[in-house]
Write an enzyme that holds these catalytic residues in place. Sequence first.
Site, PDB file in Angstrom:
ATOM      1  N   GLU A  79       0.683  -1.206  -0.128  1.00 34.37           N
ATOM      2  CA  GLU A  79       0.067   0.191   0.017  1.00 34.37           C
ATOM      3  C   GLU A  79       0.712   1.327   0.103  1.00 34.37           C
ATOM      4  O   GLU A  79       0.629   2.287  -0.655  1.00 34.37           O
ATOM      5  CB  GLU A  79      -0.949  -0.140   1.325  1.00 34.37           C
ATOM      6  N   ASP A  80       2.020   1.372   0.768  1.00 35.95           N
ATOM      7  CA  ASP A  80       2.809   2.538   1.111  1.00 35.95           C
ATOM      8  C   ASP A  80       4.016   2.788   0.444  1.00 35.95           C
ATOM      9  O   ASP A  80       4.710   3.563   0.693  1.00 35.95           O
ATOM     10  CB  ASP A  80       2.897   2.642   2.225  1.00 35.95           C
TER      11      ASP A  80
END
Length: 713
Positions: A79-80
């Site tokens: 996600e990051d």
Amino acid sequence: MPTPNSINGLLEKASKYLTAEQVAGIQVAYDFGDLAHEGQSRKSGEAYIWHPIAVAEILADIQLDQESLIAAILHDVIEDTPYSKQDITDRFGENVAEIVDGVTKLGKLEFDNPQEAQAENFRKMILAMARDIRVILIKLADRLHNMRTLGVMRPDKQRRIARETLDIFAPIAGRLGINAIRLELEDLGFKAMYPYRFAVLESAVKKARGNRKEVIEQITDTIQNRLNQEHISGTVCGREKHLYSLYKKMQNKRQSFADILDIFAFRIVVDTVDECYRTLGSVHSLYKPLPQRFKDYIAIPKGNGYQSLHTSLFGPYGVHLEVQIRDKIMNEVSEHGIAAHWQYKQDDSQTKKGTSQVDARAQEWVKNLLEIQQSAGNSLDFLENVKIDLFPDVIYVFTPKGDIITLPTGSTPVDFAYAVHTDIGHATVGCRIDKKLVPLRTPLQSGKTIHIIKSKDAQPNPAWLNFVSTAKARSQIRHFMKNQRVGDAMSLGHKMLAKSLRKFNMSYEGLTEEIRDELIEVLKLSSWEQLLEDLGSGNRMSPLVAKQIHDVVLGTDDRIAPKNLGLEAGLPISGTEGMVLHFANCCHPIPGDQIVGFISTEKGLVIHRNSCHNVKNLKNNPEKYLDVHWDDHATGTYLVDIQLEAKNERGTLAKIASEIAKTNTDIERVSSEDKDESYSLMHFVINVRDRIHLAKIMRHLKRLPIVEKIQRL
């Protein structure tokens, strides 16, 4: 950057139950995660990698396997960071990559509102959980650490996250039997949601604790001595209630803090199931039991696999005692629930037996969630259904073969039928409870035997939705009705459109494929069948669609573009033959006002003033929005709402009503409220012909000395 020692606590905990090779694999995952999150930090200012490590430590505390710990360390990588699921697969295997992907939110997709985003993220998490239950264990640990560090967030964000935690994540932890995490999530959520209430309750508990300590120690010693006399090996401890549990009990039972705290709670942990029942007899001979306050969750476990004996007793000094009796395995399952299935205790066959029962119940619950998901209309419906499913005060009933079915309190025979199997629910026509015929809306009670009467020609009744309690029953009934309605709606839409086309001297059979395709493209629909379904279900109006088809045939399809639906010059209201007209109560349009029309499923064509605050929202649905105007010869009377600020004098209302009557105007409704000691606010709903008539009335009223201000609402 985190210090080299930041991983040491996790490695130390993992080394107590994992092999040296597995611990080395965790170190490799840390090195990869540290590199992936390099330069990133949390709102607190700490390096971001500290959060995944903290999540992994929570899981190490309950001794989860190596793959779970690695996935926890990497749970935010997809996600990051620039790394992909394939990168994780290549380095750590497919299982770890699937778990990480399941935990990852749908951050790259756009949603219309935060509620829809939350619901879709939750749906994705449930689907991933169905493939591997460890997804939810990591998500719960992630949420627990976020709650522990929530103080750096804005107050409004703290409350939003706390509400989500109390509504969804804490109940899920409870549903999976992970009470250690559930209780902490509830207390942290309570603290963030209601900080003042939390502080007051916490202070009161600390103050009362000193007065209770001596009583608790005395009762503990008395019970322990009785166990020793009976040669039962067990430990007794006073069990302090958590703050959120106290708060909910005070709310639900409408009891004061003093009444709740008068109840002393104890837990007795013994070695075997046999000793559980012997201990029950011992405490009942020591203190007198309260009638009808005994529950045997060993013989009939809760839906999440929880097992224990619960009893309430008259204790010394007039206090009430709540006692839980369980063996060591039950105690382990009570604390860690489904997580115990993944713990490294493979040599303990009894533990494996206990956790396998919990795992089976958890998998059954997840299976039910999947059925609800498949029949839910959208993610928001799914989330709402799951919330209902997460708060079951349960009852236990039996099938005719003696199998136990767990249902929420308030469930009916229809809920029971769908819990057994969807096809049985659909075929239900009657029910017998303990061989006695009863109505299908009868609330079930624990211990009863339920026999469902079926018919192969039966089908769900929409009225069942008024009394069913379970999410599965509700979603399956709606799913069946929706599929049935689609066919009926298409048939009705066909008939309605054919009738409307005849007014334009056209026939339904004469519509070529080219005309149909052109209209579908203009209306941005997926198929002709969808148009018929919309017509039959009332989402579109057949006279309007017939006019649009007429314009397409004439080659004027530019006039029916979605931006104005064929009304570039404005459609006079008097020209809307075949349409049901409704004048909006929010703005009360009258002839002379600038107006717009909006197609409503229930009310037909609804007319609003252009200045109405609702119009902005309506224009977000261009396919239902019409530019319309009044006919030059509009007749009749129309409601309008006016507000007056008038002096508080005797006879004020009568004077104003009399003045309105002088203008040949009928008063439909009137209400009044005091603004202050000197003035009142009066609301009149009156019948007027047009704006000129309204202006005349308002001029008359302004001349009255008692009227300070007047305006149209």
